[in-house]
Design a protein around this motif. Structure first.
Motif, mmCIF file in Angstrom:
data_model
loop_
_atom_site.group_PDB
_atom_site.id
_atom_site.type_symbol
_atom_site.label_atom_id
_atom_site.label_comp_id
_atom_site.label_asym_id
_atom_site.label_seq_id
_atom_site.Cartn_x
_atom_site.Cartn_y
_atom_site.Cartn_z
ATOM 1 N N SER A 122 37.640 77.163 -45.363
ATOM 2 C CA SER A 122 38.418 78.185 -44.652
ATOM 3 C C SER A 122 39.886 77.784 -44.715
ATOM 4 C CB SER A 122 37.928 78.265 -43.201
ATOM 5 O OG SER A 122 38.621 79.282 -42.508
ATOM 6 N N LYS A 199 45.002 76.435 -28.580
ATOM 7 C CA LYS A 199 44.291 75.528 -27.669
ATOM 8 C C LYS A 199 43.920 76.254 -26.388
ATOM 9 C CE LYS A 199 44.479 71.415 -29.855
ATOM 10 N NZ LYS A 199 44.542 69.985 -29.803
ATOM 11 N N GLU A 204 35.805 82.489 -33.454
ATOM 12 C CA GLU A 204 36.127 83.211 -34.672
ATOM 13 C C GLU A 204 34.850 83.898 -35.153
ATOM 14 O OE1 GLU A 204 39.783 80.968 -36.808
ATOM 15 O OE2 GLU A 204 38.011 79.722 -36.569
HETATM 16 N N1 THG Z 1 40.393 78.652 -38.347
HETATM 17 C C1 THG Z 1 39.784 78.789 -39.536
HETATM 18 N N2 THG Z 1 40.394 78.518 -40.687
HETATM 19 C C2 THG Z 1 41.688 78.122 -40.674
HETATM 20 C C3 THG Z 1 42.374 77.956 -39.464
HETATM 21 C C4 THG Z 1 41.694 78.243 -38.264
HETATM 22 N N3 THG Z 1 42.311 77.857 -41.841
HETATM 23 C C5 THG Z 1 43.727 77.672 -41.856
HETATM 24 C C6 THG Z 1 44.266 76.941 -40.656
HETATM 25 N N4 THG Z 1 43.690 77.525 -39.439
HETATM 26 C C7 THG Z 1 43.898 75.483 -40.744
HETATM 27 N N5 THG Z 1 44.577 74.695 -39.733
HETATM 28 C C8 THG Z 1 43.956 74.251 -38.579
HETATM 29 C C9 THG Z 1 44.636 73.376 -37.760
HETATM 30 C C10 THG Z 1 44.037 72.877 -36.620
HETATM 31 C C11 THG Z 1 42.765 73.296 -36.263
HETATM 32 C C12 THG Z 1 42.119 74.199 -37.059
HETATM 33 C C13 THG Z 1 42.700 74.669 -38.228
HETATM 34 C C14 THG Z 1 42.088 72.787 -35.053
HETATM 35 N N6 THG Z 1 42.223 71.521 -34.725
HETATM 36 C C15 THG Z 1 41.645 70.985 -33.518
HETATM 37 C C16 THG Z 1 42.644 70.029 -32.902
HETATM 38 O O1 THG Z 1 43.567 69.610 -33.597
HETATM 39 O O2 THG Z 1 42.477 69.747 -31.733
HETATM 40 C C17 THG Z 1 40.313 70.268 -33.655
HETATM 41 C C18 THG Z 1 39.931 69.727 -34.936
HETATM 42 C C19 THG Z 1 38.622 68.959 -34.932
HETATM 43 O O3 THG Z 1 38.308 68.274 -33.950
HETATM 44 O O4 THG Z 1 37.895 68.993 -35.961
HETATM 45 O O5 THG Z 1 41.389 73.512 -34.389
HETATM 46 O O6 THG Z 1 42.229 78.148 -37.153
HETATM 47 N N7 THG Z 1 38.509 79.195 -39.575
#
Ligand code: THG
Length: 366
Positions: A122, A199, A204
């Motif tokens: 993704s 946060k 989704e």
């Molecule tokens: N959802 C989905 N795909 C994505 C994104 C999304 N692709 C592009 C982009 N967003 C990718 N970037 C992120 C950045 C942070 C997180 C998710 C996607 C995220 N991080 C959490 C955190 O930092 O606390 C937890 C991560 C974990 O523990 O694995 O959620 O939003 N489908």
């Protein structure tokens, strides 16, 4: 640079939700993975409060799903990421950097184990499909790689669980963070994951039938009226306050994951076949930059996004926003580690900025 109109053509792909995004009054778009991504509706700040207090529906179709299927699919995914994926279970998402043979970040997607021989990448905003196909050919892997006909719709905010439950049923509350269930909408099973680019909590919904896009959007808005549901999009203020990275903004293919603070998503000692691990083991501790926060009491204008001290460039401003909640100007800056080791402040045109670790710790800042 002042905002301009965006000329839309076939290259700036629309999504199955675009008609509703338009009628909801979208005011700004960006282009992400060659597809439209709404950036704001009322205003960035009004959207921010709605996201933090109520619930929003986001057309994040541009989070394209690069589907890798076939007997070598897990091997290819592991080659691309230094995060150990061997213990992932079906339906799990893993935030994981993709890194090349030099240890640089190609993308920072959510990896989804959709089925044992079927992974979805993704993706953030870079052309992962091309790289994946090149690797598959070069390594002689038995995989198929395509962009899936899937368009994610995010429901984010403190009332997201209530709203998604009203549409998909009571099973929603049992979904854990970064886990998913296949739940039906109009008789069609779709993946619903507890995830999203904020946060504030939420889900989704991975729409897999474009015919159901408008019914799904309309159902969320009909059932969410009393929750004050609004259309939204990834919010600049919220994502910077929360320390969520944006590929292409905060980092790009010239940075390694240590510089980005992605250490937690790298399994340096794992016995896995990952093409970046040899380089990352060498780089660790010797990387030249570090993404940090710099906090100012008031907005600051930077020349060319550069942080200069005594005529020398010591950092590169990657993202910046005024936080209405904390009444501080927050910047994310790729700084020279050499400078960081000797300094905890910077002075920009007479304005003092405090250098802090990411994510921002507002108890310490305000
Ligand atoms: N959802 C989905 N795909 C994505 C994104 C999304 N692709 C592009 C982009 N967003 C990718 N970037 C992120 C950045 C942070 C997180 C998710 C996607 C995220 N991080 C959490 C955190 O930092 O606390 C937890 C991560 C974990 O523990 O694995 O959620 O939003 N489908």
């Amino acid at each position: 640079m002042a905002d301009k109109f965006l000329s839309i053509s076939r290259r700036t792909r629309q999504t199955p939700f675009t008609p509703r995004v338009e009628s909801a009054g979208v005011q700004g778009y960006t282009v992400y993975n060659h597809m439209l991504l709404p950036t704001f509706f009322e205003s960035s700040e009004a959207d921010y409060w709605s996201l933090c207090e109520d619930v929003q529906v986001w057309d994040v179709s541009c989070e394209r799903q690069i589907e890798v299927s076939g007997p070598d699919s897990e091997r290819l995914i592991q080659l691309m990421t230094p995060r150990d994926i061997s213990k992932a279970v079906v339906g799990q998402g893993l935030y994981a950097p993709l890194c090349d043979e030099n240890g640089n970040v190609v993308n920072d997607p959510v990896l989804i184990k959709f089925a044992p021989d079927n992974w979805w990448i993704s993706i953030a905003d870079s052309d992962v499909r091309l790289w994946a196909r090149g690797l598959a050919f070069g390594f002689g892997l038995d995989v198929e790689i395509r962009e899936a006909a899937v368009w994610p719709l995010a429901v984010q905010g403190p009332k997201a669980q209530e709203l998604v439950t009203r549409v998909f049923g009571d099973e929603v509350s049992g979904i854990e963070f970064f886990r998913s269930k296949m739940l039906e909408f109009h008789g069609k099973p779709m993946m619903v994951m507890r995830s999203g680019y904020s946060k504030q909590g939420g889900f989704e919904i991975y729409l897999n039938d474009p015919e159901l896009a408008l019914p799904l959007w309309d159902d969320l808005f009909a059932k969410g009226a009393d929750l004050r549901v609004r259309a939204g999009g990834p919010n600049l203020i919220e994502r910077i306050e929360s320390g969520l990275l944006s590929y292409g903004n905060d980092m790009n293919f010239t940075h390694n994951p240590f510089e980005c603070g992605l250490d937690a998503f790298i399994d340096l000692d794992a016995d896995i076949e990952s093409m970046s691990l040899p380089a990352l083991r060498t780089i660790k501790g010797k990387h030249l930059h570090q993404l940090v926060g710099i906090v100012f009491d008031e907005a600051v204008e930077f020349d060319d996004f550069k942080i200069e001290v005594n005529g020398k460039v010591v950092g590169d401003v990657r993202s910046q926003v005024w936080s209405p909640r904390y009444r501080r100007f927050l910047t994310m800056v790729m700084m020279k580690r050499e400078f960081l080791s000797a300094n905890t402040n910077v002075n920009i045109n007479g304005k003092l900025g405090k250098i802090v670790d990411l994510p921002f710790d507002f108890d310490a800042i305000v």
